[in-house]
Each structure stands twice: as C-alpha cells, then as structure tokens.
Scaffold this motif. Structure first.
Motif, short mmCIF file in Angstrom:
data_model
loop_
_atom_site.label_atom_id
_atom_site.label_comp_id
_atom_site.label_asym_id
_atom_site.label_seq_id
_atom_site.Cartn_x
_atom_site.Cartn_y
_atom_site.Cartn_z
N GLN A 1 1.04 -15.67 -48.53
CA GLN A 1 -0.33 -15.35 -48.21
C GLN A 1 -0.38 -13.99 -47.52
O GLN A 1 0.36 -13.72 -46.58
N VAL A 2 -1.27 -13.14 -48.00
CA VAL A 2 -1.39 -11.80 -47.45
C VAL A 2 -2.32 -11.81 -46.26
O VAL A 2 -3.45 -12.30 -46.34
N GLN A 3 -1.85 -11.29 -45.14
CA GLN A 3 -2.68 -11.15 -43.95
C GLN A 3 -2.50 -9.76 -43.37
O GLN A 3 -1.39 -9.21 -43.38
N LEU A 4 -3.61 -9.20 -42.90
CA LEU A 4 -3.60 -7.93 -42.20
C LEU A 4 -4.18 -8.18 -40.81
O LEU A 4 -5.26 -8.77 -40.70
N ALA A 24 0.97 -5.98 -41.55
CA ALA A 24 0.85 -6.77 -42.78
C ALA A 24 1.89 -7.89 -42.80
O ALA A 24 2.99 -7.72 -42.28
N SER A 25 1.51 -9.01 -43.41
CA SER A 25 2.42 -10.16 -43.49
C SER A 25 3.41 -10.02 -44.65
O SER A 25 4.31 -10.84 -44.79
N ALA A 74 9.37 -0.20 -42.19
CA ALA A 74 10.29 -1.18 -41.62
C ALA A 74 9.54 -2.26 -40.83
O ALA A 74 10.00 -3.40 -40.73
N LYS A 75 8.39 -1.88 -40.28
CA LYS A 75 7.57 -2.82 -39.51
C LYS A 75 6.39 -3.33 -40.31
O LYS A 75 5.58 -4.10 -39.78
N ASN A 76 6.27 -2.90 -41.56
CA ASN A 76 5.12 -3.30 -42.39
C ASN A 76 3.81 -3.04 -41.67
O ASN A 76 2.89 -3.88 -41.67
N ARG A 98 -5.12 -2.56 -50.79
CA ARG A 98 -5.42 -2.88 -52.19
C ARG A 98 -4.11 -3.19 -52.88
O ARG A 98 -3.24 -2.31 -53.03
N ARG A 99 -3.94 -4.46 -53.28
CA ARG A 99 -2.65 -4.90 -53.77
C ARG A 99 -2.34 -4.28 -55.13
O ARG A 99 -3.17 -4.24 -56.03
N TYR A 100 -1.12 -3.83 -55.28
CA TYR A 100 -0.66 -3.15 -56.49
C TYR A 100 -0.69 -4.09 -57.69
O TYR A 100 -1.08 -3.70 -58.78
N LEU A 101 -0.36 -5.36 -57.45
CA LEU A 101 -0.19 -6.31 -58.54
C LEU A 101 -1.49 -6.55 -59.30
O LEU A 101 -1.49 -6.58 -60.54
N ASP A 102 -2.62 -6.72 -58.57
CA ASP A 102 -3.84 -7.14 -59.23
C ASP A 102 -5.09 -6.39 -58.78
O ASP A 102 -6.19 -6.67 -59.22
N GLY A 103 -4.92 -5.44 -57.87
CA GLY A 103 -6.06 -4.66 -57.42
C GLY A 103 -6.94 -5.36 -56.42
O GLY A 103 -7.99 -4.83 -56.04
#
Length: 117
Positions: A1-4, A24-25, A74-76, A98-103
């Motif tokens: 799961q993506v978290q900021l 970022a997670s 290194a720390k995301n 904006r995720r590279y995989l799916d926008g």
C-alpha cells in the motif's frame, strides 16, 4: 500500500525558513514524478514544485528562487526547503506522487504552514 506522510510544517515569521519532508512507504522510484502542492483557504490547490525520476526539477514562478525540492532515495523521502517565507505562503502543503506503473496519483494528508507578518 502506497502512503505519503508529510511533516515539518509549523508557524514561522515572515522571512524565515522551513523544510517539509514527505516520506513514502515505497521506493520513490516507483513514482514518475513527485511534487509539492499547497492549498490556501478559499483557493484551489496549486502546484509548486516537481522532481522527476530522472531528478529534473520544475518550479512555479511564485516560489522560484525561494523554494527547493530535493530527494533522498535511501530514505524514500522528498523535501521542500522553503526560504524567505511570506504571509501569502500560508497554506496546507501536500505531497504528491504519480506512480510510474499506472499513472495513479497518491497524496499525503497535508501539513499546515503559517507565516506571520
């Protein structure tokens, strides 16, 4: 799961500085670009700065020369160094990826920045 998760906001006097962080997670290289936005009361959210996967940076005119976006892979974490702050910089500041995989766009919860005159 993506978290900021943003941090670093607060109250500062005009002319002062703050550094915002966006943790970022996942690896930040999962994002085609990451950026900082802000939204003041009664106004639309506006884009301030972006950093691309290749590290190219772009800035909105009102913050150019005062704000600097950077990253530590290194720390995301992505940072926004804000100098020479003005009362009109008062807003909630948001991190975006904006995720590279799916926008898909991902947002943090926001951090309040208040600049007193």
């Amino acid at each position: 799961q993506v978290q900021l998760v943003e941090s670093g906001g607060g109250l500062v006097q005009a002319g002062g500085s703050l550094r915002l962080s966006c943790a970022a997670s996942v690896s930040i290289f999962n994002f085609n670009s990451m950026g900082w936005y802000r939204q003041a009361p009664g106004k639309e959210r506006e884009l301030l700065a972006t950093i691309a996967r290749g590290a190219t940076t772009k800035y909105e005119d009102s913050v150019k020369g005062r704000f600097t976006i950077s990253r530590d892979s290194a720390k995301n974490t992505v940072y926004l160094q804000m100098n020479s702050l003005k009362p009109e910089d008062t807003a909630v500041y948001y991190c975006n990826g904006r995720r590279y995989l799916d926008g898909n766009d991902y947002w943090g919860q926001g951090t309040q920045v208040t600049v007193s005159s």
